[in-house]
Design an enzyme around this catalytic site. Sequence first.
Site, PDB file in Angstrom:
ATOM      1  N   LYS A  86       0.856  -1.196   0.000  1.00  0.00           N
ATOM      2  CA  LYS A  86       0.000   0.000   0.000  1.00  0.00           C
ATOM      3  C   LYS A  86       0.888   1.242   0.000  1.00  0.00           C
ATOM      4  O   LYS A  86       1.797   1.373   0.834  1.00  0.00           O
ATOM      5  CB  LYS A  86      -0.886  -0.032   1.249  1.00  0.00           C
ATOM      6  CG  LYS A  86      -2.205   0.687   1.105  1.00  0.00           C
ATOM      7  CD  LYS A  86      -3.049   0.441   2.345  1.00  0.00           C
ATOM      8  CE  LYS A  86      -4.398   1.095   2.245  1.00  0.00           C
ATOM      9  NZ  LYS A  86      -5.108   1.089   3.531  1.00  0.00           N
TER      10      LYS A  86
HETATM   11  C1  E4P Z   1      -8.528   1.368   3.776  1.00  0.00           C
HETATM   12  O1  E4P Z   1      -7.708   0.981   2.987  1.00  0.00           O
HETATM   13  C2  E4P Z   1      -8.473   2.700   4.397  1.00  0.00           C
HETATM   14  O2  E4P Z   1      -7.253   2.876   5.024  1.00  0.00           O
HETATM   15  C3  E4P Z   1      -9.624   2.889   5.340  1.00  0.00           C
HETATM   16  O3  E4P Z   1     -10.798   2.452   4.688  1.00  0.00           O
HETATM   17  C4  E4P Z   1      -9.753   4.303   5.860  1.00  0.00           C
HETATM   18  O4  E4P Z   1     -10.975   4.431   6.556  1.00  0.00           O
HETATM   19  P1  E4P Z   1     -11.299   5.686   7.511  1.00  0.00           P
HETATM   20  O5  E4P Z   1     -11.444   6.906   6.660  1.00  0.00           O
HETATM   21  O6  E4P Z   1     -12.578   5.303   8.186  1.00  0.00           O
HETATM   22  O7  E4P Z   1     -10.142   5.807   8.455  1.00  0.00           O
END
Ligand code: E4P
Length: 217
Positions: A83
């Site tokens: 990522k």
């Molecule tokens: C997933 O890859 C993201 O990091 C996550 O969905 C972020 O979610 P949030 O905005 O609720 O922290």
Amino acid sequence: MKFFIDTAEIDEIRSLAPSGLVDGVTTNPSLIAKSGRDFKEVIAEICDVIDGPVSAEVAATDSEAMIAEGKALAGIAGNVCIKLPLTFDGLVACRTLVDAGHETNVTLCFSANQALLAAKAGATYISPFIGRLDDMGIDGMDLIEEIRAIYDNYLFETQILAASIRTVNHVRASALAGADVATIPPSTLYALAKHPLTDKGLDAFLKDWAKTGQSIL
Ligand code: E4P
């Protein structure tokens, strides 16, 4: 549509795995911090439980260091998806890691132009953050629709991974907009199965069944 679960809690992942609904897992540094556990250890455990891609995020901000961290994370297990943040350095790192045969998830996407760049950098997944746009009074779903149209115009193979999902309606709208994947917090995944009419109907069926005095086994 594929479902990933958005958590670094191994117990939640273990509970959900037998459902057959979990195609992958996403984590981020905040979720790792919340788990209170060692990053690499958690990723290794998740990869052991889930066959699909498990997103593990780099912490570096320059491309060379991101590439080094990405390779180290990919060394944990064959199903680690690296990522990377949607910065210019992140895009450079994405291209290098993809060319080296790794899967990548380009995260923190908030515009269609950013998503276009990620596709051109060969990202396996692009993660538009719906909930965080909604928090600012901008409809996150418009972004999913724009990315879908752009990717379809040019036949990009990058998969749209709807992220920052907060509600069951986000899941429904992402599916209608043609997102390839939704990454969903476990509580929202359970909530998808719930409907008051299902509960009411089941209650009536069970009461009537009890009146028959029969048993199936
Ligand atoms: C997933 O890859 C993201 O990091 C996550 O969905 C972020 O979610 P949030 O905005 O609720 O922290």
